[in-house]
Design a protein around this motif. Sequence first.
Motif, PDB file in Angstrom:
ATOM      1  N   ASN A 181      14.536  65.962  56.976  1.00 41.75           N
ATOM      2  CA  ASN A 181      15.498  65.508  57.980  1.00 41.75           C
ATOM      3  C   ASN A 181      16.744  65.084  57.232  1.00 41.75           C
ATOM      4  O   ASN A 181      16.749  64.058  56.547  1.00 41.75           O
ATOM      5  CB  ASN A 181      14.953  64.356  58.810  1.00 41.75           C
ATOM      6  CG  ASN A 181      15.906  63.952  59.934  1.00 41.75           C
ATOM      7  OD1 ASN A 181      17.065  64.353  59.965  1.00 41.75           O
ATOM      8  ND2 ASN A 181      15.433  63.139  60.861  1.00 41.75           N
ATOM      9  N   VAL A 230      10.688  68.761  67.237  1.00 37.85           N
ATOM     10  CA  VAL A 230      11.480  67.543  67.070  1.00 37.85           C
ATOM     11  C   VAL A 230      11.165  66.613  68.239  1.00 37.85           C
ATOM     12  O   VAL A 230      11.290  66.995  69.410  1.00 37.85           O
ATOM     13  CB  VAL A 230      12.989  67.850  67.035  1.00 37.85           C
ATOM     14  CG1 VAL A 230      13.796  66.553  66.897  1.00 37.85           C
ATOM     15  CG2 VAL A 230      13.320  68.804  65.898  1.00 37.85           C
ATOM     16  N   TRP A 279      12.038  62.789  69.877  1.00 36.96           N
ATOM     17  CA  TRP A 279      13.001  61.690  69.913  1.00 36.96           C
ATOM     18  C   TRP A 279      12.351  60.558  70.717  1.00 36.96           C
ATOM     19  O   TRP A 279      12.078  60.725  71.906  1.00 36.96           O
ATOM     20  CB  TRP A 279      14.272  62.185  70.586  1.00 36.96           C
ATOM     21  CG  TRP A 279      15.478  61.316  70.497  1.00 36.96           C
ATOM     22  CD1 TRP A 279      15.555  60.014  70.114  1.00 36.96           C
ATOM     23  CD2 TRP A 279      16.828  61.718  70.814  1.00 36.96           C
ATOM     24  NE1 TRP A 279      16.856  59.568  70.166  1.00 36.96           N
ATOM     25  CE2 TRP A 279      17.658  60.594  70.594  1.00 36.96           C
ATOM     26  CE3 TRP A 279      17.405  62.901  71.267  1.00 36.96           C
ATOM     27  CZ2 TRP A 279      19.036  60.625  70.817  1.00 36.96           C
ATOM     28  CZ3 TRP A 279      18.770  62.936  71.482  1.00 36.96           C
ATOM     29  CH2 TRP A 279      19.576  61.816  71.254  1.00 36.96           C
ATOM     30  N   LEU A 326      22.167  59.131  68.125  1.00 43.88           N
ATOM     31  CA  LEU A 326      21.121  58.148  67.899  1.00 43.88           C
ATOM     32  C   LEU A 326      21.615  56.711  68.067  1.00 43.88           C
ATOM     33  O   LEU A 326      22.691  56.353  67.583  1.00 43.88           O
ATOM     34  CB  LEU A 326      20.551  58.323  66.489  1.00 43.88           C
ATOM     35  CG  LEU A 326      19.740  59.606  66.279  1.00 43.88           C
ATOM     36  CD1 LEU A 326      19.559  59.881  64.796  1.00 43.88           C
ATOM     37  CD2 LEU A 326      18.382  59.503  66.967  1.00 43.88           C
ATOM     38  N   ASP A 370      16.076  53.896  67.531  1.00 43.05           N
ATOM     39  CA  ASP A 370      15.535  55.224  67.820  1.00 43.05           C
ATOM     40  C   ASP A 370      14.662  55.712  66.667  1.00 43.05           C
ATOM     41  O   ASP A 370      14.942  55.455  65.494  1.00 43.05           O
ATOM     42  CB  ASP A 370      16.669  56.231  68.041  1.00 43.05           C
ATOM     43  CG  ASP A 370      17.275  56.144  69.424  1.00 43.05           C
ATOM     44  OD1 ASP A 370      16.803  55.322  70.232  1.00 43.05           O
ATOM     45  OD2 ASP A 370      18.242  56.887  69.699  1.00 43.05           O
ATOM     46  N   VAL A 414      12.849  59.310  65.138  1.00 41.68           N
ATOM     47  CA  VAL A 414      12.804  60.769  65.188  1.00 41.68           C
ATOM     48  C   VAL A 414      11.664  61.247  64.300  1.00 41.68           C
ATOM     49  O   VAL A 414      11.518  60.797  63.154  1.00 41.68           O
ATOM     50  CB  VAL A 414      14.130  61.391  64.709  1.00 41.68           C
ATOM     51  CG1 VAL A 414      14.017  62.916  64.670  1.00 41.68           C
ATOM     52  CG2 VAL A 414      15.272  60.972  65.623  1.00 41.68           C
TER      53      VAL A 414
END
Length: 386
Positions: A208, A277, A279, A353, A357, A359
């Motif tokens: 990432n 992915v 979130w 973001l 948050d 990920v």
Amino acid sequence: MIADPEGFGLDNLPYGVYSVGSAAPRVGVRLGDAVVDVAAVLDDDVFAAPSLNPFLAQGPARWAEVRARLTDLLAGHVPASARHPVGSVALHLPFEVADYVDFYASEHHATNLGRLFRPDSEPLMPNWKHLPVGYHGRAGTVVVSGTEIVRPCGQRRAPADDAPTYGPSARLDIEAEFGFVVGAGSRLGERIGVDAFADHVFGAVLVNDWSARDLQAWEYVPLGPHLGKSFATSVSPWVVPLAALHDARVPLPAQDPEPLPYLRGREPWGLDVEMVVEWNGEEVSRPPYREMYWSPAQMLAHLTVNGASARTGDLFASGTVSGPQRHQRGAFIELTWGGREPVTVAGEERTFLLDGDEVTISATAPGAGGGRISFGAVTGTVRPAR
């Protein structure tokens, strides 16, 4: 071949570095829901090290020998003293990162960003289909999955501003990428040809490449990414050996114009890796690595064509993995089209973001016997700027 529903069977056997309690970190392999101590089962002290680098430096013949021995041994009884539940160990950065280069190998991603950044020009720069574009990153800020990401500060200038301002990034983003770990290096002044890829690259990780888009937009002309990228890059804790990816190989997309001779190989190949992915726990994208325009071997060949040396522990990443459909975009700047088309995450409209948050990027690929192998996941949580 023993299959495993979690993707961590004998056809995978990814390597990582783990510790139990206050004990020193050492090398393990993942088998199902357990971490197996490699030094213990092989009686080899090179795996008692706190990183994979000593093993990586031994080269491809040694990698193949160890993989064959582990496959045979782990198909039978594994002593309880050498086996630890994966939930009971701490996972560390699996290799010491020597250098870090990030490429820009997805035509879909490059086209989308070109349309966003240069709406009145051709989306791809004239060089893009002639060479794998990349930039040299910061090895010291590569961190293992689970490391918290502090929101970066820097200069940014909004379109309506006459002058730049300083402060926390307001457009913090991710880039879902695939990375490759160099085991056997090369001498300064030598080149690594595309067909010599497996002689040098040990395996692959998930990446990432966190990105501060407002910092990046202000700084990237004329020299490219700098502070907008260098604050953190996260990698997964498991390095999947290249040998485990044989069944994941697929032909590359058509390359037009034909690359220059140093970028051509006998059998050009890409990888059929399906990424996911999430979130804040909600799936928002499925980037397909098989869509990448430039191959891993072409990236390494280009990285060294000027005589730059490769070293044990070098990491080079693909750049954002994106496909032709919206749900296949691997960066939030693409997914929300520069913030103009929010996505709904856990009932809230979101663009970039926010603090708090989380990920998570995970991935699987075809394995032996029709099963799938797992790369595990790379996760990061955003914390407020300091």
